[in-house]
Design a protein around this motif. Structure first.
Motif, PDB file in Angstrom:
ATOM      1  N   SER A  24      31.824  40.879  47.172  1.00  0.00           N
ATOM      2  CA  SER A  24      33.122  40.900  46.505  1.00  0.00           C
ATOM      3  C   SER A  24      33.797  42.247  46.725  1.00  0.00           C
ATOM      4  O   SER A  24      33.133  43.242  47.052  1.00  0.00           O
ATOM      5  CB  SER A  24      32.963  40.639  45.000  1.00  0.00           C
ATOM      6  OG  SER A  24      32.500  39.330  44.764  1.00  0.00           O
ATOM      7  N   LEU A  25      35.089  42.240  46.546  1.00  0.00           N
ATOM      8  CA  LEU A  25      35.887  43.454  46.715  1.00  0.00           C
ATOM      9  C   LEU A  25      36.716  43.691  45.472  1.00  0.00           C
ATOM     10  O   LEU A  25      37.329  42.763  44.930  1.00  0.00           O
ATOM     11  CB  LEU A  25      36.805  43.326  47.935  1.00  0.00           C
ATOM     12  CG  LEU A  25      37.716  44.519  48.227  1.00  0.00           C
ATOM     13  CD1 LEU A  25      36.890  45.732  48.661  1.00  0.00           C
ATOM     14  CD2 LEU A  25      38.751  44.174  49.289  1.00  0.00           C
ATOM     15  N   VAL A  26      36.723  44.925  45.022  1.00  0.00           N
ATOM     16  CA  VAL A  26      37.552  45.350  43.890  1.00  0.00           C
ATOM     17  C   VAL A  26      38.557  46.366  44.412  1.00  0.00           C
ATOM     18  O   VAL A  26      38.176  47.337  45.078  1.00  0.00           O
ATOM     19  CB  VAL A  26      36.705  46.002  42.779  1.00  0.00           C
ATOM     20  CG1 VAL A  26      37.598  46.469  41.630  1.00  0.00           C
ATOM     21  CG2 VAL A  26      35.625  45.051  42.285  1.00  0.00           C
ATOM     22  N   ILE A  27      39.835  46.141  44.129  1.00  0.00           N
ATOM     23  CA  ILE A  27      40.873  47.135  44.443  1.00  0.00           C
ATOM     24  C   ILE A  27      41.459  47.616  43.130  1.00  0.00           C
ATOM     25  O   ILE A  27      41.871  46.801  42.289  1.00  0.00           O
ATOM     26  CB  ILE A  27      41.967  46.553  45.353  1.00  0.00           C
ATOM     27  CG1 ILE A  27      41.372  46.159  46.711  1.00  0.00           C
ATOM     28  CG2 ILE A  27      43.072  47.591  45.563  1.00  0.00           C
ATOM     29  CD1 ILE A  27      42.381  45.623  47.697  1.00  0.00           C
ATOM     30  N   LEU A  28      41.479  48.928  42.953  1.00  0.00           N
ATOM     31  CA  LEU A  28      41.971  49.539  41.711  1.00  0.00           C
ATOM     32  C   LEU A  28      43.199  50.382  41.995  1.00  0.00           C
ATOM     33  O   LEU A  28      43.288  51.044  43.026  1.00  0.00           O
ATOM     34  CB  LEU A  28      40.894  50.437  41.097  1.00  0.00           C
ATOM     35  CG  LEU A  28      39.578  49.776  40.728  1.00  0.00           C
ATOM     36  CD1 LEU A  28      38.464  50.367  41.559  1.00  0.00           C
ATOM     37  CD2 LEU A  28      39.302  49.936  39.245  1.00  0.00           C
ATOM     38  N   ASP A  29      44.123  50.360  41.055  1.00  0.00           N
ATOM     39  CA  ASP A  29      45.349  51.134  41.198  1.00  0.00           C
ATOM     40  C   ASP A  29      45.626  51.842  39.880  1.00  0.00           C
ATOM     41  O   ASP A  29      45.481  51.247  38.801  1.00  0.00           O
ATOM     42  CB  ASP A  29      46.524  50.205  41.550  1.00  0.00           C
ATOM     43  CG  ASP A  29      47.812  50.977  41.760  1.00  0.00           C
ATOM     44  OD1 ASP A  29      47.912  51.686  42.770  1.00  0.00           O
ATOM     45  OD2 ASP A  29      48.707  50.869  40.908  1.00  0.00           O
ATOM     46  N   LEU A  30      45.995  53.122  39.946  1.00  0.00           N
ATOM     47  CA  LEU A  30      46.318  53.866  38.737  1.00  0.00           C
ATOM     48  C   LEU A  30      47.705  53.484  38.243  1.00  0.00           C
ATOM     49  O   LEU A  30      48.649  53.391  39.036  1.00  0.00           O
ATOM     50  CB  LEU A  30      46.263  55.370  38.999  1.00  0.00           C
ATOM     51  CG  LEU A  30      44.906  55.926  39.435  1.00  0.00           C
ATOM     52  CD1 LEU A  30      44.992  57.442  39.575  1.00  0.00           C
ATOM     53  CD2 LEU A  30      43.823  55.541  38.466  1.00  0.00           C
ATOM     54  N   GLN A  39      48.547  61.369  32.523  1.00  0.00           N
ATOM     55  CA  GLN A  39      49.529  60.411  32.007  1.00  0.00           C
ATOM     56  C   GLN A  39      49.258  58.997  32.510  1.00  0.00           C
ATOM     57  O   GLN A  39      49.641  58.023  31.876  1.00  0.00           O
ATOM     58  CB  GLN A  39      50.947  60.851  32.402  1.00  0.00           C
ATOM     59  CG  GLN A  39      51.421  62.102  31.679  1.00  0.00           C
ATOM     60  CD  GLN A  39      51.480  61.916  30.180  1.00  0.00           C
ATOM     61  OE1 GLN A  39      52.019  60.940  29.696  1.00  0.00           O
ATOM     62  NE2 GLN A  39      50.906  62.854  29.445  1.00  0.00           N
ATOM     63  N   ALA A  40      48.611  58.894  33.672  1.00  0.00           N
ATOM     64  CA  ALA A  40      48.209  57.571  34.141  1.00  0.00           C
ATOM     65  C   ALA A  40      46.947  57.224  33.371  1.00  0.00           C
ATOM     66  O   ALA A  40      45.832  57.416  33.822  1.00  0.00           O
ATOM     67  CB  ALA A  40      47.938  57.583  35.634  1.00  0.00           C
ATOM     68  N   THR A  41      47.116  56.751  32.142  1.00  0.00           N
ATOM     69  CA  THR A  41      46.003  56.623  31.214  1.00  0.00           C
ATOM     70  C   THR A  41      45.180  55.363  31.420  1.00  0.00           C
ATOM     71  O   THR A  41      44.276  55.093  30.652  1.00  0.00           O
ATOM     72  CB  THR A  41      46.515  56.637  29.760  1.00  0.00           C
ATOM     73  OG1 THR A  41      47.513  55.625  29.621  1.00  0.00           O
ATOM     74  CG2 THR A  41      47.087  57.995  29.414  1.00  0.00           C
TER      75      THR A  41
END
Length: 324
Positions: free
Chosen positions: A181-187, A266-268
């Motif tokens: 599986s692949l996880v893509i995360l974005d702030l 701030q990108a909480t």
């Protein structure tokens, strides 16, 4: 003995056939045993203060690799403690040094008492110096290779290395049938960090995020900086449910790391998209599905969460991937 200098030269040639550190260590053992007509040889690496561990061996069971030797324990422990070559009844050992530091020891052993000589110890010492140089070169080459694959800011794999790793894992899945599986995360709202606090603050946020992601995944998962403020986790042997658990743990860890940064963070929160490899998938298709899940979460109120690709409405799930 056959002329020692000629045998030494022949043994050294064998050390230069690879720059892979593991292969070099194995070859050091093999050539040392051949050089001294020994029944076994082993390389031990570590520091004198903390002891050493067996890192490669020849003529010994593979289970010996990883065994610890404490300072002063046995012949190898004494060599590390004294930093000098030593003889025992059925063994010889010499220190391995490079870049001005004691790095470990090389030992050879015999099954029968054959009265090893000082001349043989001197020959092993000369070989040990050359073996240490080969180890140094292999480690330097490995460090350069790692640097070429690593994002310098975050310590994660870079974009190119991530794609290489994903292709390798796809091949492994095709051969063995394992899940992937692949996880893509974005702030979330990362742009505001740069606008309000400057790019140095933004870099610190990315450093902290990279560290928190690497420390919160499983030991065998791969973490990459996908680009900008996006990160990716290649979840090995993980179906979508397992990868979602990993993603949620990562999102929580990112939240804690950013919260600890105070005004700079701030990108909480971060949002994650999760997709599992399907039988006819390509790496590009898997990335697209994970990306669609991420975008759905960011645009449909799922921020600060992990969104599964399988949970998306059919129209969204089948649509082409977009940016943003």
């Amino acid at each position: 003995m056959v002329d020692g200098a000629a045998r030494l030269l022949d043994a050294v040639r064998g050390l230069n056939e690879s720059l892979d550190p593991s292969r070099v260590l194995a070859r050091v053992c093999e050539e040392a045993a051949r050089l001294l007509d020994a029944d076994s040889a082993s390389v031990f690496l570590g520091t004198g203060a903390d002891g050493v561990r067996t890192r490669a061996t020849y003529g010994q069971p593979a289970e010996r690799i990883g065994e610890a030797v404490n300072p002063g324990e046995g012949l190898v422990g004494e060599v590390m403690e004294r930093d000098e070559p030593m003889l025992a009844e059925r063994a010889l050992a010499v220190p391995l040094r490079w870049e001005g530091r004691l790095r470990g020891a090389l030992a050879v052993g015999y099954q029968l008492d054959r009265g090893a000589t000082r001349d043989e110890l001197a020959l092993l010492e000369a070989f040990g110096d050359l073996a240490a140089a080969a180890c140094r070169n292999a480690n330097a080459h490995a460090a350069l290779a790692l640097a070429a694959r690593t994002d310098t800011l975050t310590g994660c794999l870079n974009h190119a290395a991530m794609h290489d790793a994903l292709h390798r894992e796809f091949e492994r899945c095709r051969r063995k049938g394992h899940a992937l599986s692949l996880v893509i995360l974005d702030l979330d709202e990362f742009k505001q960090v740069n606008e309000r606090h400057g790019h140095l603050a933004g870099d610190e946020v990315l450093r902290q995020v990279g560290e928190s992601v690497r420390h919160s995944v499983r030991a065998y998962d791969l973490v990459a900086r996908y680009g900008g403020d996006e990160f990716a986790v290649i979840a090995i042997d993980a179906d979508e449910a397992t990868a979602t658990e990993v993603a949620l743990r990562v999102v929580e860890a990112i939240g804690r790391a950013l919260g600890a940064l105070g005004p700079r963070g701030q990108a909480t929160a971060a949002t994650a998209g999760v997709a599992e490899r399907e039988p006819d998938d390509s790496p590009t298709a898997l990335i697209a599905r994970a990306d669609r899940a991420l975008l759905h979460g960011k645009h449909q109120g799922g921020r600060g969460n992990a969104v599964r690709a399988s949970s998306l409405p059919a129209a969204t799930r089948d649509a082409g991937s977009g940016g943003g």
